[in-house]
Design a protein around this motif. Structure first.
Motif, PDB file in Angstrom:
ATOM      1  N   ARG A   1       0.954  -1.112   0.148  1.00 13.04           N
ATOM      2  CA  ARG A   1       0.102   0.013   0.124  1.00 13.04           C
ATOM      3  C   ARG A   1       0.727   1.303   0.040  1.00 13.04           C
ATOM      4  N   GLU A   2       1.795   1.311   0.705  1.00 13.75           N
ATOM      5  CA  GLU A   2       2.715   2.440   0.860  1.00 13.75           C
ATOM      6  C   GLU A   2       3.375   2.723  -0.493  1.00 13.75           C
ATOM      7  N   ARG A   3       4.101   1.538  -1.036  1.00 11.97           N
ATOM      8  CA  ARG A   3       4.636   1.866  -2.349  1.00 11.97           C
ATOM      9  C   ARG A   3       3.735   2.254  -3.451  1.00 11.97           C
ATOM     10  N   SER A   4       2.456   1.597  -3.446  1.00 11.12           N
ATOM     11  CA  SER A   4       1.724   2.194  -4.391  1.00 11.12           C
ATOM     12  C   SER A   4       1.231   3.440  -4.396  1.00 11.12           C
ATOM     13  N   ARG A   5       0.840   3.902  -3.108  1.00 11.94           N
ATOM     14  CA  ARG A   5       0.713   5.255  -3.050  1.00 11.94           C
ATOM     15  C   ARG A   5       1.871   6.294  -3.032  1.00 11.94           C
ATOM     16  N   ASP A   6       3.003   5.752  -3.002  1.00 12.44           N
ATOM     17  CA  ASP A   6       4.296   6.710  -3.279  1.00 12.44           C
ATOM     18  C   ASP A   6       4.338   6.926  -4.866  1.00 12.44           C
ATOM     19  N   VAL A   7       4.316   5.732  -5.508  1.00 15.57           N
ATOM     20  CA  VAL A   7       4.233   5.764  -7.068  1.00 15.57           C
ATOM     21  C   VAL A   7       3.123   6.789  -7.603  1.00 15.57           C
ATOM     22  N   CYS A   8       2.085   6.538  -7.430  1.00 14.11           N
ATOM     23  CA  CYS A   8       0.986   7.252  -7.601  1.00 14.11           C
ATOM     24  C   CYS A   8       1.097   8.914  -7.315  1.00 14.11           C
ATOM     25  N   GLU A   9       1.682   8.949  -6.185  1.00 13.60           N
ATOM     26  CA  GLU A   9       1.855  10.173  -6.067  1.00 13.60           C
ATOM     27  C   GLU A   9       2.769  10.991  -6.902  1.00 13.60           C
ATOM     28  N   GLN A  10       3.899  10.060  -7.298  1.00 13.76           N
ATOM     29  CA  GLN A  10       4.767  10.621  -8.256  1.00 13.76           C
ATOM     30  C   GLN A  10       4.096  10.901  -9.761  1.00 13.76           C
ATOM     31  N   LEU A  11       3.012  10.161  -9.941  1.00 11.38           N
ATOM     32  CA  LEU A  11       2.396  10.076 -11.177  1.00 11.38           C
ATOM     33  C   LEU A  11       1.516  10.918 -11.227  1.00 11.38           C
ATOM     34  N   GLY A  12       1.081  11.609 -10.170  1.00 14.43           N
ATOM     35  CA  GLY A  12      -0.005  12.576  -9.979  1.00 14.43           C
ATOM     36  C   GLY A  12      -1.421  11.835 -10.162  1.00 14.43           C
ATOM     37  N   ILE A  13      -1.426  10.651  -9.478  1.00 10.77           N
ATOM     38  CA  ILE A  13      -2.929   9.918  -9.865  1.00 10.77           C
ATOM     39  C   ILE A  13      -3.249   9.258  -8.344  1.00 10.77           C
ATOM     40  N   SER A  14      -2.686   9.777  -7.468  1.00 12.07           N
ATOM     41  CA  SER A  14      -3.208   9.184  -5.885  1.00 12.07           C
ATOM     42  C   SER A  14      -4.467   9.480  -5.712  1.00 12.07           C
ATOM     43  N   HIS A  15      -4.958  10.669  -6.210  1.00 12.07           N
ATOM     44  CA  HIS A  15      -6.426  10.674  -5.967  1.00 12.07           C
ATOM     45  C   HIS A  15      -7.417   9.456  -6.769  1.00 12.07           C
ATOM     46  N   LEU A  16      -6.670   8.867  -7.464  1.00 11.45           N
ATOM     47  CA  LEU A  16      -7.604   7.872  -8.240  1.00 11.45           C
ATOM     48  C   LEU A  16      -7.462   6.308  -7.588  1.00 11.45           C
ATOM     49  N   LEU A  17      -6.725   6.209  -6.410  1.00 11.90           N
ATOM     50  CA  LEU A  17      -6.533   5.101  -5.857  1.00 11.90           C
ATOM     51  C   LEU A  17      -7.867   4.357  -5.561  1.00 11.90           C
ATOM     52  N   PRO A  18      -8.769   5.036  -4.927  1.00 11.48           N
ATOM     53  CA  PRO A  18     -10.178   4.281  -4.580  1.00 11.48           C
ATOM     54  C   PRO A  18     -10.895   4.105  -5.793  1.00 11.48           C
ATOM     55  N   ALA A  19     -10.680   4.551  -6.938  1.00  8.86           N
ATOM     56  CA  ALA A  19     -11.714   4.684  -8.095  1.00  8.86           C
ATOM     57  C   ALA A  19     -11.515   3.325  -8.748  1.00  8.86           C
ATOM     58  N   HIS A  20     -12.693   2.852  -9.574  1.00  6.36           N
ATOM     59  CA  HIS A  20     -12.852   1.607 -10.136  1.00  6.36           C
ATOM     60  C   HIS A  20     -12.165   1.912 -11.487  1.00  6.36           C
ATOM     61  N   VAL A  21     -11.241   0.792 -11.968  1.00  5.84           N
ATOM     62  CA  VAL A  21     -10.622   0.871 -13.181  1.00  5.84           C
ATOM     63  C   VAL A  21     -11.790   1.333 -14.277  1.00  5.84           C
ATOM     64  N   SER A  22     -12.856   0.876 -14.165  1.00  3.21           N
ATOM     65  CA  SER A  22     -13.689   1.228 -15.151  1.00  3.21           C
ATOM     66  C   SER A  22     -13.893   2.632 -15.431  1.00  3.21           C
ATOM     67  N   GLU A  23     -13.758   3.377 -14.285  1.00  4.66           N
ATOM     68  CA  GLU A  23     -14.055   4.877 -14.237  1.00  4.66           C
ATOM     69  C   GLU A  23     -13.054   5.642 -14.926  1.00  4.66           C
ATOM     70  N   LEU A  24     -11.951   5.154 -15.577  1.00  3.01           N
ATOM     71  CA  LEU A  24     -10.502   5.747 -15.842  1.00  3.01           C
ATOM     72  C   LEU A  24     -10.709   6.357 -17.455  1.00  3.01           C
ATOM     73  N   SER A  25     -10.035   7.665 -17.414  1.00  6.12           N
ATOM     74  CA  SER A  25     -10.075   8.036 -18.759  1.00  6.12           C
ATOM     75  C   SER A  25      -8.738   7.295 -19.423  1.00  6.12           C
ATOM     76  N   GLY A  26      -8.688   7.367 -20.883  1.00  4.08           N
ATOM     77  CA  GLY A  26      -7.583   6.825 -21.404  1.00  4.08           C
ATOM     78  C   GLY A  26      -6.092   7.363 -20.881  1.00  4.08           C
ATOM     79  N   GLY A  27      -5.992   8.772 -20.595  1.00  2.81           N
ATOM     80  CA  GLY A  27      -4.724   8.845 -20.230  1.00  2.81           C
ATOM     81  C   GLY A  27      -4.590   8.575 -18.625  1.00  2.81           C
ATOM     82  N   GLU A  28      -5.516   8.610 -17.991  1.00  2.00           N
ATOM     83  CA  GLU A  28      -5.640   7.968 -16.406  1.00  2.00           C
ATOM     84  C   GLU A  28      -5.246   6.395 -16.632  1.00  2.00           C
ATOM     85  N   ALA A  29      -5.846   5.668 -17.564  1.00  2.00           N
ATOM     86  CA  ALA A  29      -5.550   4.224 -17.614  1.00  2.00           C
ATOM     87  C   ALA A  29      -4.139   4.021 -17.905  1.00  2.00           C
ATOM     88  N   GLN A  30      -3.503   4.828 -18.802  1.00  6.48           N
ATOM     89  CA  GLN A  30      -2.079   4.597 -19.021  1.00  6.48           C
ATOM     90  C   GLN A  30      -1.158   5.020 -17.716  1.00  6.48           C
TER      91      GLN A  30
END
Length: 380
Positions: A116-145
């Motif tokens: 969990r800590e490592r996932s949050r760290d890399v998502c923070e670096q990529l600017g997507i930490s706010h998406l962590l609780p989101a379901h993958v079906s809700e992602l845009s193309g750029g967010e999915a990549q």
């Protein structure tokens, strides 16, 4: 990597065919530790097949892939554990972003709290930490990549394989992801193997670029080496030399030729023989436009032609000029430069261009880049 060490990853004598058609035939390619290598070519050139071979996701019909100098099943297991792949189209388990990003860590036996800590760290670096609780079906193309990139980078791989990661994104998302690749991927992955058909992506991101056509590597070198000294007409076109001038070689000495073009002569790089018809590849932005009577202060600009502007096309901050002289020429200049010169249809100008910006190739070999026939669909 010191001189005695093997490359981090290498492929030698690789060949792969589908349905009797050769998709890849590469004598040698290698990825050094700490390097970002981009394989660049049009769709259908064999890029994706080469990536699958080097990542050991697919076996070659002939040849050897080695990881740290070792090949075979042991090397395959070691590479699988030390690498991660981001494909052109991301595929996820139908769950949250956090679950998908941390899945690889869980499969490696990493504790839930550390994952969990490592996932949050890399998502923070990529600017997507706010998406962590989101379901993958809700992602845009750029967010999915970005999520797919996070899933790979959270493993801190020795080799990150990137299969056209920005190909299906719109312009803004593509530029944003490119910035992340340059910043975060280099920080978290030891080495990166990227395939792309985007010239800007390859030349902007890579330490070295390998140009591929019809499954074969045409030229490998730094972006500067390939841009300034393309090996052939195909590579020149891929690097932006979109236009050509027909001519005949007058003299040839070492790597320099003097070419007659419509009664005028220019000096260019090339290996053609005297009397041989050639086409000179050039980039419109390399032509320097000035008033016809202005003396040149740049002694390295050996070529001087005079022409009349036949068409001016404004393109935002740039202006494209079509000119008639000994031959038809096209130049690309800034809007400020065009306005300062007062260039418009009917205006006479001097055109200067360095010999090193002109590349003469025998006319019969000047072909537009095309992909090879494919026995099955692939992205590159």
């Amino acid at each position: 990597m010191n001189a005695a060490s093997p490359p981090l990853l290498s492929g030698t004598g690789l060949r792969r065919s589908y349905g009797g058609k050769t998709a890849v035939e590469v004598g040698h390619i290698e990825l050094a530790e700490g390097e970002l290598l981009a394989v660049f070519g049009p769709n259908g050139a064999g890029k994706s097949t080469l990536l699958r071979l080097l990542s050991m996701l697919e076996k070659p019909d002939a040849g050897r892939v080695a990881f740290r100098g070792v090949s075979g099943r042991a090397a395959e297991r070691a590479l699988r554990a030390a690498s991660a792949v981001v494909f052109q189209r991301a595929h996820f388990w139908r769950d949250s972003v956090e679950y998908n990003v941390g899945l690889g860590l869980a499969l490696r036996g990493i504790s839930r709290s550390e994952a969990r800590e490592r996932s949050r760290d890399v998502c923070e670096q990529l600017g997507i930490s706010h998406l962590l609780p989101a379901h993958v079906s809700e992602l845009s193309g750029g967010e999915a990549q970005r999520v797919a990139l996070a899933r790979a980078l959270v493993l801190d791989p020795e080799i990150l394989f990137l299969d056209e990661p920005t190909a299906n994104l719109d312009t803004d998302a593509r530029l944003d992801l490119r910035d992340d690749l340059e910043r975060v991927a280099r920080e978290r992955a030891t080495s990166v193997f990227l395939i792309t058909h985007d010239r800007n992506e390859a030349f902007h991101l890579a330490d070295r670029v390998a140009v591929i056509r019809d499954g074969r590597l045409i030229q490998t070198g730094t972006p500067k080496e390939i841009y300034e000294n393309p090996a052939d007409a195909y590579t020149a076109r891929l690097t932006g030399a979109e236009l050509t001038i027909p001519g005949t070689v007058l003299t040839a000495e070492e790597r320099m030729v003097t070419v007659d073009i419509g009664g005028a002569s220019v000096l260019a790089l090339g290996d053609a023989a005297p009397g041989e018809p050639v086409k000179i590849a050039y980039r419109p932005q390399d032509l320097v436009i000035s008033p016809p009577g202005l003396p040149s202060t740049d002694l390295s600009t050996r070529n001087l032609l005079h022409a009349t502007v036949s068409e001016r096309r404004d393109m935002g901050g740039l202006v494209r000029l079509r000119m008639r002289g000994p031959v038809e020429l096209v130049a690309l200049v800034t809007l400020d430069a065009a306005d300062e010169l007062g260039v418009d249809a009917g205006v006479r100008v001097a055109v200067r261009v360095k010999a090193t910006a002109l590349h003469a190739f025998p006319a019969g070999r000047m072909k537009t880049p095309t992909g090879s026939p494919r026995a099955r669909p692939e992205s590159g």
